[in-house]
Design an enzyme around this catalytic site. Structure first.
Site, PDB file in Angstrom:
ATOM      1  N   GLY A  33     -34.749  -0.170   1.512  1.00  0.00           N
ATOM      2  CA  GLY A  33     -34.448  -1.264   0.976  1.00  0.00           C
ATOM      3  C   GLY A  33     -33.525  -2.555   1.041  1.00  0.00           C
ATOM      4  O   GLY A  33     -34.329  -2.805   2.140  1.00  0.00           O
ATOM      5  N   LYS A  65       1.006  -0.962  -0.143  1.00  0.00           N
ATOM      6  CA  LYS A  65       0.004  -0.007   0.326  1.00  0.00           C
ATOM      7  C   LYS A  65       1.207   1.077   0.075  1.00  0.00           C
ATOM      8  O   LYS A  65       0.197   1.758  -0.582  1.00  0.00           O
ATOM      9  CB  LYS A  65      -0.988  -0.151   1.229  1.00  0.00           C
ATOM     10  CG  LYS A  65      -2.130  -0.354   1.040  1.00  0.00           C
ATOM     11  CD  LYS A  65      -2.518  -0.749   2.281  1.00  0.00           C
ATOM     12  CE  LYS A  65      -4.385  -0.877   2.263  1.00  0.00           C
ATOM     13  NZ  LYS A  65      -4.854  -0.546   3.539  1.00  0.00           N
ATOM     14  N   LYS A 114     -20.440  -2.959  12.050  1.00  0.00           N
ATOM     15  CA  LYS A 114     -19.284  -2.834  13.534  1.00  0.00           C
ATOM     16  C   LYS A 114     -19.870  -2.325  14.547  1.00  0.00           C
ATOM     17  O   LYS A 114     -20.018  -2.269  16.108  1.00  0.00           O
ATOM     18  CB  LYS A 114     -18.155  -2.401  12.736  1.00  0.00           C
ATOM     19  CG  LYS A 114     -17.001  -1.909  13.411  1.00  0.00           C
ATOM     20  CD  LYS A 114     -15.650  -2.247  12.856  1.00  0.00           C
ATOM     21  CE  LYS A 114     -15.889  -0.608  12.313  1.00  0.00           C
ATOM     22  NZ  LYS A 114     -15.969   0.531  13.711  1.00  0.00           N
ATOM     23  N   CYS A 148     -18.592   0.274   8.775  1.00  0.00           N
ATOM     24  CA  CYS A 148     -19.248   0.709  10.316  1.00  0.00           C
ATOM     25  C   CYS A 148     -20.122   0.479  10.357  1.00  0.00           C
ATOM     26  O   CYS A 148     -20.835   0.325  11.957  1.00  0.00           O
ATOM     27  CB  CYS A 148     -19.497   2.477   9.945  1.00  0.00           C
ATOM     28  SG  CYS A 148     -17.771   3.236   8.841  1.00  0.00           S
ATOM     29  N   PHE A 150     -32.018   9.365   5.032  1.00  0.00           N
ATOM     30  CA  PHE A 150     -31.527   7.764   5.745  1.00  0.00           C
ATOM     31  C   PHE A 150     -33.105   7.447   5.908  1.00  0.00           C
ATOM     32  O   PHE A 150     -33.413   6.348   7.493  1.00  0.00           O
ATOM     33  CB  PHE A 150     -30.226   7.865   7.238  1.00  0.00           C
ATOM     34  CG  PHE A 150     -28.696   8.495   6.997  1.00  0.00           C
ATOM     35  CD1 PHE A 150     -29.006   9.338   6.201  1.00  0.00           C
ATOM     36  CD2 PHE A 150     -28.524   6.850   6.724  1.00  0.00           C
ATOM     37  CE1 PHE A 150     -27.559   9.367   6.193  1.00  0.00           C
ATOM     38  CE2 PHE A 150     -26.915   7.133   6.251  1.00  0.00           C
ATOM     39  CZ  PHE A 150     -26.276   8.168   6.188  1.00  0.00           C
ATOM     40  N   LEU A 151     -33.459   7.628   5.436  1.00  0.00           N
ATOM     41  CA  LEU A 151     -35.332   7.314   5.352  1.00  0.00           C
ATOM     42  C   LEU A 151     -35.299   6.032   3.957  1.00  0.00           C
ATOM     43  O   LEU A 151     -36.341   6.126   3.537  1.00  0.00           O
ATOM     44  CB  LEU A 151     -36.086   8.464   5.548  1.00  0.00           C
ATOM     45  CG  LEU A 151     -36.584   8.653   6.581  1.00  0.00           C
ATOM     46  CD1 LEU A 151     -37.279   9.696   6.579  1.00  0.00           C
ATOM     47  CD2 LEU A 151     -36.199   7.330   8.311  1.00  0.00           C
TER      48      LEU A 151
HETATM   49  C1  UDX Z   1     -11.804   1.171  10.059  1.00  0.00           C
HETATM   50  C2  UDX Z   1     -13.798   1.547  10.132  1.00  0.00           C
HETATM   51  O1  UDX Z   1     -14.231   1.732   9.017  1.00  0.00           O
HETATM   52  C3  UDX Z   1     -13.491   2.726  10.680  1.00  0.00           C
HETATM   53  O2  UDX Z   1     -14.974   2.709  11.461  1.00  0.00           O
HETATM   54  C4  UDX Z   1     -12.537   2.954  12.816  1.00  0.00           C
HETATM   55  O3  UDX Z   1     -13.146   4.152  13.009  1.00  0.00           O
HETATM   56  C5  UDX Z   1     -11.604   2.502  12.123  1.00  0.00           C
HETATM   57  O4  UDX Z   1     -11.406   1.210  11.079  1.00  0.00           O
HETATM   58  P1  UDX Z   1     -10.512   1.816   7.919  1.00  0.00           P
HETATM   59  O5  UDX Z   1     -10.226   3.173   7.382  1.00  0.00           O
HETATM   60  O6  UDX Z   1     -11.979   1.546   6.777  1.00  0.00           O
HETATM   61  O7  UDX Z   1     -11.772   2.463   9.617  1.00  0.00           O
HETATM   62  O8  UDX Z   1      -9.604   1.110   8.347  1.00  0.00           O
HETATM   63  P2  UDX Z   1      -9.251  -0.012   7.635  1.00  0.00           P
HETATM   64  O9  UDX Z   1      -8.925   0.442   6.259  1.00  0.00           O
HETATM   65  O10 UDX Z   1      -9.038  -1.305   8.426  1.00  0.00           O
HETATM   66  O11 UDX Z   1      -7.658   0.296   7.390  1.00  0.00           O
HETATM   67  C6  UDX Z   1      -7.084   0.169   8.819  1.00  0.00           C
HETATM   68  C7  UDX Z   1      -5.188   0.441   7.501  1.00  0.00           C
HETATM   69  O12 UDX Z   1      -4.383   0.375   8.991  1.00  0.00           O
HETATM   70  C8  UDX Z   1      -5.128  -0.375   6.908  1.00  0.00           C
HETATM   71  O13 UDX Z   1      -4.869   0.175   5.678  1.00  0.00           O
HETATM   72  C9  UDX Z   1      -3.700  -1.638   8.076  1.00  0.00           C
HETATM   73  O14 UDX Z   1      -2.740  -2.106   6.567  1.00  0.00           O
HETATM   74  C10 UDX Z   1      -3.923  -0.100   9.076  1.00  0.00           C
HETATM   75  N1  UDX Z   1      -2.768  -1.225   9.915  1.00  0.00           N
HETATM   76  C11 UDX Z   1      -3.763  -2.088  10.770  1.00  0.00           C
HETATM   77  C12 UDX Z   1      -1.693  -0.162  10.451  1.00  0.00           C
HETATM   78  O15 UDX Z   1      -1.088   0.477   9.499  1.00  0.00           O
HETATM   79  N2  UDX Z   1      -1.001  -0.858  11.943  1.00  0.00           N
HETATM   80  C13 UDX Z   1      -1.915  -1.684  12.365  1.00  0.00           C
HETATM   81  O16 UDX Z   1      -1.062  -2.257  13.354  1.00  0.00           O
HETATM   82  C14 UDX Z   1      -3.254  -1.784  11.496  1.00  0.00           C
HETATM   83  C1  UDX Z   2     -22.036   5.826   7.248  1.00  0.00           C
HETATM   84  C2  UDX Z   2     -21.960   7.109   8.498  1.00  0.00           C
HETATM   85  O1  UDX Z   2     -22.366   7.715   7.041  1.00  0.00           O
HETATM   86  C3  UDX Z   2     -20.129   7.799   8.445  1.00  0.00           C
HETATM   87  O2  UDX Z   2     -21.369   8.702   9.521  1.00  0.00           O
HETATM   88  C4  UDX Z   2     -19.560   6.783   9.207  1.00  0.00           C
HETATM   89  O3  UDX Z   2     -18.778   7.738   9.921  1.00  0.00           O
HETATM   90  C5  UDX Z   2     -19.572   5.909   9.085  1.00  0.00           C
HETATM   91  O4  UDX Z   2     -20.511   5.382   8.589  1.00  0.00           O
HETATM   92  P1  UDX Z   2     -20.711   5.350   5.534  1.00  0.00           P
HETATM   93  O5  UDX Z   2     -20.960   3.598   6.387  1.00  0.00           O
HETATM   94  O6  UDX Z   2     -19.500   4.959   4.343  1.00  0.00           O
HETATM   95  O7  UDX Z   2     -21.170   6.005   6.438  1.00  0.00           O
HETATM   96  O8  UDX Z   2     -22.641   5.477   4.503  1.00  0.00           O
HETATM   97  P2  UDX Z   2     -23.516   5.514   4.091  1.00  0.00           P
HETATM   98  O9  UDX Z   2     -23.540   6.565   3.618  1.00  0.00           O
HETATM   99  O10 UDX Z   2     -24.374   6.092   5.658  1.00  0.00           O
HETATM  100  O11 UDX Z   2     -24.416   3.735   3.782  1.00  0.00           O
HETATM  101  C6  UDX Z   2     -24.687   3.587   4.882  1.00  0.00           C
HETATM  102  C7  UDX Z   2     -25.532   1.665   4.361  1.00  0.00           C
HETATM  103  O12 UDX Z   2     -26.526   2.561   4.589  1.00  0.00           O
HETATM  104  C8  UDX Z   2     -24.881   1.897   3.262  1.00  0.00           C
HETATM  105  O13 UDX Z   2     -25.066   0.411   3.073  1.00  0.00           O
HETATM  106  C9  UDX Z   2     -26.186   2.125   2.705  1.00  0.00           C
HETATM  107  O14 UDX Z   2     -26.642   1.147   1.329  1.00  0.00           O
HETATM  108  C10 UDX Z   2     -27.379   2.180   3.316  1.00  0.00           C
HETATM  109  N1  UDX Z   2     -28.042   3.160   3.561  1.00  0.00           N
HETATM  110  C11 UDX Z   2     -28.412   4.752   3.944  1.00  0.00           C
HETATM  111  C12 UDX Z   2     -29.596   2.887   3.254  1.00  0.00           C
HETATM  112  O15 UDX Z   2     -29.841   1.300   3.470  1.00  0.00           O
HETATM  113  N2  UDX Z   2     -30.744   3.559   3.741  1.00  0.00           N
HETATM  114  C13 UDX Z   2     -30.636   5.210   3.455  1.00  0.00           C
HETATM  115  O16 UDX Z   2     -31.804   5.916   3.446  1.00  0.00           O
HETATM  116  C14 UDX Z   2     -29.152   5.068   3.457  1.00  0.00           C
END
Ligand code: UDX
Ligand code: UDX
Length: 437
Positions: free
Chosen positions: A253, A35, A263, A260, A249-250
């Site tokens: 689907g 990466k 989790k 997120c 968010f209404l």
């Molecule tokens: C995720 C979740 O989506 C978010 O809700 C949470 O707050 C943080 O983790 P995201 O950016 O999607 O956020 O994480 P992810 O895609 O898992 O990336 C984490 C990165 O950290 C990876 O690139 C991984 O290689 C790196 N990593 C992980 C390190 O550099 N050191 C470590 O010890 C573990």
């Molecule tokens: C979410 C939160 O919106 C963001 O604030 C937080 O930091 C991370 O998690 P994300 O998960 O990236 O962001 O996408 P989002 O647009 O929130 O959609 C989440 C899921 O909900 C998707 O699968 C989407 O399809 C679904 N969704 C969203 C619905 O089914 N209906 C809606 O009205 C809105």
């Protein structure tokens, strides 16, 4: 300011690039050497609209660089952001091992006063543990403070959200540290909300849990609409005109996915359980979502009787449009169900996530184009509301399909539009059109 960010996933990389864009000197650190090499070449390992250009611009301006070395990245950093993953364990609790590993590394390396900023979503109380761990490891060698600064970025609009977010939450028991983090973010011009650490950690979980609750609520209402002959799109529109409810968010689907909501809702139920509180409402939100992801297959089985030997065009793999992220995507649950039913699957996604090959059952055929997925299929499942599907030429699709039967998990078409093209159209929370009998 000189800032280091550990973890270059959707959260860390977008945060780092946007902080360099507003003028900070940012070093992004990741354990994944592949990466890091890609990012050094200006190639983003994730798909986020607008991110590539900003990366290249700030690398060229020498405000943004990448390394695998904590020692190199932390050198002279005035603030160190923790943005590593906090993935769910089997029991739903957040896996904090990566966060703790970074905390230990910070303790071992800091020399001067440093603000440690936790970007990752962590259970209430974690930042206090981070503080204790660093204090123990630094052994008085350097002063530091910890700030909880949760992110609210949505995948697919993360860069836009970074510049146009509704609020920046800063949780700290050190006015000095809180002020420094406010200064870092000042160029974004986004309202700041200062609070204590635990409240900041809770704001993140409560916000995501509430948004997930809205989605499961409208999905329950959609089930009632189907039984009572109402139209959930109209119901949501009428509800959303009430400013207290809001129209976002209404959208009914096939349910929420992503890294997120699934989790964070499970983690919050666990956090509550750890303090003897049964979060019954949130448990129901999760149950409703699990049920919702099975809806399309239930509808198809009711329509065809059996799905054995049926060919399904599965449209959309990512958990939402404009991202390549398939984590907890409905496409995974649906494709497993269809394989169990003996159906053949021709899947297509405009971005074709790399993860697709090993997150989907090996029986799934990955198609390169929409036309390939539609060819000779007995029916269509729409899982992700990509613009390419919402604007699909239904007349052309009908010619490609063996039978023009659509099961739409994202209500992509108006009912009149579907009826006008003579397709048999089953969607969520609305009457079926063109159906036999
Ligand atoms: C995720 C979740 O989506 C978010 O809700 C949470 O707050 C943080 O983790 P995201 O950016 O999607 O956020 O994480 P992810 O895609 O898992 O990336 C984490 C990165 O950290 C990876 O690139 C991984 O290689 C790196 N990593 C992980 C390190 O550099 N050191 C470590 O010890 C573990
Ligand atoms: C979410 C939160 O919106 C963001 O604030 C937080 O930091 C991370 O998690 P994300 O998960 O990236 O962001 O996408 P989002 O647009 O929130 O959609 C989440 C899921 O909900 C998707 O699968 C989407 O399809 C679904 N969704 C969203 C619905 O089914 N209906 C809606 O009205 C809105």
């Amino acid at each position: 300011m000189k800032i280091a960010i550990v973890g270059t996933g959707y959260v860390g990389l977008v945060t780092g690039v946007c902080l360099s864009e507003i003028g900070h000197q940012v070093t992004c650190i990741d354990v994944d050497e592949l990466k890091v090499n890609k990012m050094r070449a200006g190639i983003s390992p994730i798909y986020e609209p607008g991110l590539d250009e900003l990366m290249k611009k700030n690398i060229a301006a020498e405000r943004l660089c990448f390394t695998t070395s904590h020692e190199e990245g932390f050198r002279d950093a005035e603030a160190i952001y923790i943005a590593v993953g906090t993935p769910p364990r089997e029991d739903g609790t957040a896996n904090l091992s990566y966060v703790e590993e970074v905390a230990r590394s910070i303790a071992a390396h800091i020399q001067n006063y440093t603000v440690v900023v936790t970007k990752s979503t962590v259970p209430v109380g974690t930042n206090y543990r981070i503080k204790q761990m660093i204090a123990a490891g630094a052994e008085g060698r350097a002063q530091f403070d910890v700030v909880s600064n949760p992110e609210f970025l949505r995948e697919g609009t993360a860069v836009q959200d970074a510049f146009q977010g509704d609020r920046i939450v800063i949780g700290s028991d050190s006015p000095r540290a809180a002020q420094i983090v406010e200064e870092i973010n000042k160029p974004f011009g986004i309202p700041v909300y200062h609070t204590d650490i635990s409240s900041a950690e809770m704001i993140k979980y409560a916000s995501n849990a509430f948004l997930a609750t809205k989605i499961s609520f409208i999905n329950e209402i959609s089930a009632l609409c189907e039984k009572l002959g109402a139209n959930v799109e109209d119901v949501a529109a009428g509800m959303g005109m009430d400013k207290r409810i809001g129209s976002q968010f209404l959208r009914a689907g096939i349910g929420y996915g992503g890294s997120c909501f699934p989790k964070d809702t499970k983690a919050l139920v666990q956090i509550a359980g750890n303090v003897e509180h049964e979060f019954d409402l949130l448990k129901s939100v999760i149950q409703v979502n699990n049920k919702q992801q099975r809806l399309l297959v239930d509808k198809a089985k009711a329509r065809f009787g059996s799905l054995a030997d049926k060919t399904v065009a599965l449209l959309g793999l990512a958990f939402k449009p404009h991202t390549d992220d398939m984590r907890e995507s409905a496409s995974i649950v649906v494709s497993r169900q269809l394989v169990e039913e003996g159906a053949r699957i021709q899947a297509y996604d405009p971005i074709q996530p790399e993860l697709a090959t090993h997150l989907l059952p090996q029986e799934v055929t990955l198609c390169r184009t929409l036309e390939e997925a539609l060819a000779h299929a007995d029916c269509v499942f729409i899982i992700t509301d990509w613009p390419e599907f919402k604007t699909m030429d239904l007349a052309k699709a009908t010619q490609l399909l063996k039978s023009p039967v659509f099961f739409d998990g994202r209500n992509c078409f108006r009912l009149e539009h579907a009826a006008a093209h003579g397709i048999e159209y089953h969607s969520i929370g609305r009457e079926s059109v063109g159906a036999e009998g």
